[in-house]
Design a protein around this motif. Structure first.
Motif, short mmCIF file in Angstrom:
data_model
loop_
_atom_site.label_atom_id
_atom_site.label_comp_id
_atom_site.label_asym_id
_atom_site.label_seq_id
_atom_site.Cartn_x
_atom_site.Cartn_y
_atom_site.Cartn_z
N PHE A 379 0.49 -1.25 0.29
CA PHE A 379 -0.11 0.26 -0.13
C PHE A 379 1.34 1.67 0.42
CE2 PHE A 379 -1.96 -3.07 2.75
CZ PHE A 379 -3.33 -3.18 2.04
N SER A 380 1.07 1.79 -1.17
CA SER A 380 1.90 3.08 -0.84
C SER A 380 0.40 4.53 -0.79
CB SER A 380 2.27 3.61 -2.50
OG SER A 380 2.25 4.61 -2.30
N MET A 381 1.20 4.96 0.51
CA MET A 381 -0.12 5.63 1.43
C MET A 381 -0.06 7.47 1.14
SD MET A 381 -1.93 5.21 5.12
CE MET A 381 -0.36 6.14 6.06
N GLY A 382 -0.46 8.18 0.95
CA GLY A 382 -0.50 8.94 1.02
C GLY A 382 -1.08 9.94 1.36
N LEU A 383 -0.80 11.25 2.17
CA LEU A 383 -1.18 11.65 2.90
C LEU A 383 -1.85 13.79 1.65
CD1 LEU A 383 -2.21 13.40 5.40
CD2 LEU A 383 -0.01 15.24 5.28
N MET A 384 -3.18 13.34 1.70
CA MET A 384 -3.76 14.10 0.99
C MET A 384 -4.02 15.91 0.98
SD MET A 384 -4.00 12.46 -2.30
CE MET A 384 -3.25 11.38 -1.75
N ARG A 385 -4.13 16.41 1.71
CA ARG A 385 -4.35 17.97 1.99
C ARG A 385 -3.56 18.20 3.29
NH1 ARG A 385 -9.24 15.71 1.18
NH2 ARG A 385 -10.27 16.56 2.95
N PRO A 386 -1.99 17.93 2.91
CA PRO A 386 -1.41 17.97 4.31
C PRO A 386 -1.41 19.86 4.49
CG PRO A 386 0.00 18.47 1.84
CD PRO A 386 -1.25 18.55 1.69
N GLU A 387 -1.27 19.90 5.55
CA GLU A 387 -1.18 21.69 6.42
C GLU A 387 0.22 22.21 5.79
OE1 GLU A 387 -2.91 22.25 10.41
OE2 GLU A 387 -4.75 21.84 9.27
N SER A 388 1.61 21.04 6.37
CA SER A 388 2.70 21.66 6.01
C SER A 388 3.11 22.13 4.91
CB SER A 388 3.66 20.04 5.86
OG SER A 388 3.48 19.73 7.04
N ARG A 389 3.54 23.13 4.91
CA ARG A 389 4.31 24.11 3.84
C ARG A 389 5.53 23.83 3.89
NH1 ARG A 389 -0.39 23.52 3.28
NH2 ARG A 389 -2.01 24.25 3.42
N GLY A 390 6.40 24.16 2.28
CA GLY A 390 7.70 23.94 2.57
C GLY A 390 7.82 25.34 1.43
N HIS A 391 8.78 25.59 1.08
CA HIS A 391 9.58 26.58 -0.52
C HIS A 391 10.35 26.55 -1.58
CE1 HIS A 391 12.25 27.06 3.37
NE2 HIS A 391 12.97 26.82 2.21
N VAL A 392 10.51 26.89 -2.36
CA VAL A 392 11.53 26.94 -3.05
C VAL A 392 12.48 28.04 -2.94
CG1 VAL A 392 12.05 27.12 -5.30
CG2 VAL A 392 10.38 25.70 -4.66
N THR A 393 13.47 28.36 -2.50
CA THR A 393 14.78 29.70 -2.58
C THR A 393 15.75 29.39 -4.09
OG1 THR A 393 15.50 28.40 -0.59
CG2 THR A 393 13.46 30.80 -0.26
N LEU A 394 16.12 29.94 -3.74
CA LEU A 394 17.02 30.81 -5.18
C LEU A 394 18.78 30.06 -4.14
CD1 LEU A 394 16.92 34.29 -7.56
CD2 LEU A 394 16.46 30.95 -7.62
N LYS A 395 19.48 29.74 -5.00
CA LYS A 395 20.60 28.90 -4.30
C LYS A 395 22.05 29.94 -4.58
CE LYS A 395 20.23 24.34 -2.78
NZ LYS A 395 20.95 23.17 -2.97
N SER A 396 20.76 30.33 -6.19
CA SER A 396 21.94 31.12 -6.57
C SER A 396 21.54 31.79 -8.10
CB SER A 396 23.56 30.45 -7.85
OG SER A 396 24.40 31.12 -8.96
N ALA A 397 22.12 32.60 -8.71
CA ALA A 397 21.70 34.10 -9.51
C ALA A 397 21.75 32.83 -11.09
CB ALA A 397 21.86 35.28 -10.00
N ASP A 398 22.43 31.85 -11.07
CA ASP A 398 23.22 31.30 -12.24
C ASP A 398 21.67 29.85 -12.80
OD1 ASP A 398 23.86 29.42 -14.07
OD2 ASP A 398 25.51 29.08 -12.56
N PRO A 399 20.60 30.50 -13.46
CA PRO A 399 19.76 29.62 -13.79
C PRO A 399 20.27 28.33 -13.78
CG PRO A 399 20.18 31.78 -15.16
CD PRO A 399 21.44 31.61 -14.76
N SER A 400 21.80 27.81 -13.96
CA SER A 400 21.56 26.30 -14.57
C SER A 400 21.47 25.70 -13.02
CB SER A 400 22.99 25.51 -15.54
OG SER A 400 24.00 26.89 -15.04
N GLU A 401 21.56 26.64 -12.04
CA GLU A 401 21.80 25.95 -10.63
C GLU A 401 20.44 25.14 -9.85
OE1 GLU A 401 23.92 26.60 -5.73
OE2 GLU A 401 24.78 27.32 -8.55
#
Length: 540
Positions: A379-401
């Motif tokens: 059974f691959s059990m998945g949580l459907m409507r999570p309250e936890s939130r994450g983020h996407v942030t830059l490590k660099s101004a280089d588009p390839s990173e």
């Protein structure tokens, strides 16, 4: 090639292929579709059973890895995303689920009235050709093929019977009148082959003179004139070019790449941008924030020798599977390996289904860097409507990173409670008579794991991703949003985002069908067409 177009679309994934098709249907409109990856004409893309291999192929995958997940033992979690025509629809598990109507009604209740289920259903119907035929819930002549899986293996049948024995309902069409319950899975396949968004929407119109597809090209940034997006800067090999957009630049690069591109282009938190010496075009602190994902854990049981599908995938047998698929597009090679599933409530406190099971007649460690399988069922059990939130942030101004990605799985106490309760209900399902003679021992988490604390410790050690990131450029009306109800980026002009990143919240489903629906709906908005009239149907 030309350098000036009406629309420049970045990303040839599930949404980008839809937009390329619909926008270029007007021969007077010039459309450029830019994709960082290459062509999708690989056998491992076309063969459904090869999906775990395709997802791990460096030619087809962005190969993202999260930062240490502090609530999951500081583990780095692999996040596969398609880097190929068709995007993630070319490497995913092909499971076709729309979600629960209440998911979309919740979007509407947050200030997005045209995103209720009544408004979305006509576009779910428009996108698909369902193998069961058209009816009031399903479409019969759309580009996207959706088939019903065979689910003939004894373990699939046992799973479905065990659900009824445990007191759950059986639903004949989880994408129809009733979402909740145990079901035979539906898949994005067509006659034994994967039917990605590229196969459904892009390839059939690739001959159009007004549609240009540029693959193996990395978009580096959006070009602005003041606050108006007027084009993109993109790199093919060692050559950097600028492509102008007289009407709109549309980001369809996904929940990780779209916010990264906005940030690289000066749209996002001013403080973050200045820390990377990026000039601020629009101060939008919500860019990259509110990231959501479905986290999963593998609940595994051993089986008598020779019962699990895994024995057919070992040794010389696998070559026979491949040959049969090559010649006839049939047999195990045409299977998604996940032909049954369910949506259920983790406890009586849940308003509606908050847990998904994808059921496999074999076991695997899906978060591992190498494709793997073994005897048993899972059974691959998945949580459907999570309250936890994450983020996407830059490590660099280089588009390839790659950017920094954090999901923060289990940060919210509610998420922890739901997964513990879901674990207990899963054990009740596995204990039903239908599995007698087919089930031996519990492998994971194992019978010694019983208390809430023990279960939680195992969940932290075992959790990985179902590869459903969203909401990092969410639609809305407040400061916690990036786009409006038609995907237009706040405080800019000529710039739109159309992909999973604009979903206000995750939904109770695998995300490919919702994203294709979303792109169909916004394609009408971009073209200025009158929206399809809302449905009057009332789901169960």
């Amino acid at each position: 090639m030309a350098t000036s177009y009406d629309y420049v679309i970045v990303g040839a994934g599930s949404a980008g292929c839809v937009l390329a098709n619909r926008l270029s249907s007007d021969p007077g409109v010039r459309v450029l579709l830019i994709e960082a990856g290459g062509r999708d004409n690989h056998l491992i893309v076309q063969m459904p059973a090869a999906a775990p291999i395709a997802a791990r192929d460096p030619r087809l995958d962005w190969a993202y890895v999260t930062e240490p997940e502090v609530f999951c033992e500081n583990r780095h979690i692999i996040e596969h995303r398609g880097k190929v025509l068709g995007g993630s629809s070319s490497i995913n598990g092909m499971v076709a689920n729309r979600g629960n109507p209440r998911d979309y009604d919740a979007w509407a209740a947050e200030g997005l009235p045209t995103w209720s289920f009544a408004h979305c259903l006509p576009y779910f119907k428009k996108m698909e050709t369902f193998v069961g035929g058209a009816n009031e819930w399903r479409g019969g002549d759309g580009p996207q093929s959706i088939e019903r899986c065979p689910a003939t293996h004894p373990l699939y049948r046992a799973f479905l019977e065990a659900g009824v024995e445990a007191g759950y309902e059986r639903t004949e069409d989880q994408n129809g009148a009733r979402h909740e319950g145990f079901h035979i899975a539906q898949s994005f396949t067509r006659k034994g082959r994967r039917c990605s968004s590229a196969a459904a929407y892009l390839h059939p119109v690739s001959h159009r003179a007004n549609l240009t597809v540029l693959s193996r090209t990395l978009t580096r940034r959006i070009v602005f004139d003041g606050r108006r997006a007027v084009g993109v800067e993109a790199q093919t090999g060692g050559t950097i070019s600028t492509y102008e957009a007289s009407r709109e630049v549309i980001l369809s690069a996904g929940a990780i790449n779209s916010p990264q591109l906005l940030l690289l282009s000066g749209v996002g938190s001013a403080a973050q941008l200045r820390s990377h010496d990026i000039a601020v075009v629009a101060d939008l602190p919500a860019v990259g924030r509110h990231l959501e994902d479905h986290q999963i854990v593998p609940i595994q049981y051993s089986t008598p020798e020779g019962l699990s599908l895994s024995h057919r995938l070992k040794g010389l047998r696998r070559y026979g599977i491949g040959l049969r698929w090559l010649l006839f597009k049939s047999g195990l090679g045409a299977s998604t390996m996940c032909e049954a599933g369910c949506f259920f409530r983790s406890s009586d406190r849940a308003d509606y289904a908050d847990i998904q099971h994808e059921f496999y007649p074999l076991t695997a460690e899906m978060g591992d860097p190498e494709a793997n399988f073994d005897d048993g069922f899972m059974f691959s059990m998945g949580l459907m409507r999570p309250e936890s939130r994450g983020h996407v942030t830059l490590k660099s101004a280089d588009p390839s990173e790659h950017p920094a990605i954090v999901f923060n799985y289990f940060a919210a106490e509610r998420d922890r409670r739901i997964m513990i309760d879901g674990m207990r209900r899963t054990r009740e399902m596995a204990a039903q008579r239908a599995f007698d003679g087919l089930r031996r021992a519990e492998i994971a988490p194992g019978p010694d794991i019983q208390s809430d604390d023990e279960i939680m410790a195992w969940l932290r050690s075992a959790a990985s991703t179902e590869y459903h990131p969203c909401s990092s450029c969410r639609m809305g009306v407040g400061e916690d949003s990036v786009t409006d109800g038609e995907g237009r980026v706040h405080e800019t002009e000529g710039l739109r985002v159309v992909d999973a990143s604009i979903m206000p919240h995750n939904v109770t489903a695998n995300l490919n069908a919702p994203v294709v629906m979303l792109a169909e709906k916004l394609a009408d908005a971009i073209r200025g067409k009158t929206p399809l009239p809302p449905s009057g149907l009332v789901p169960h």
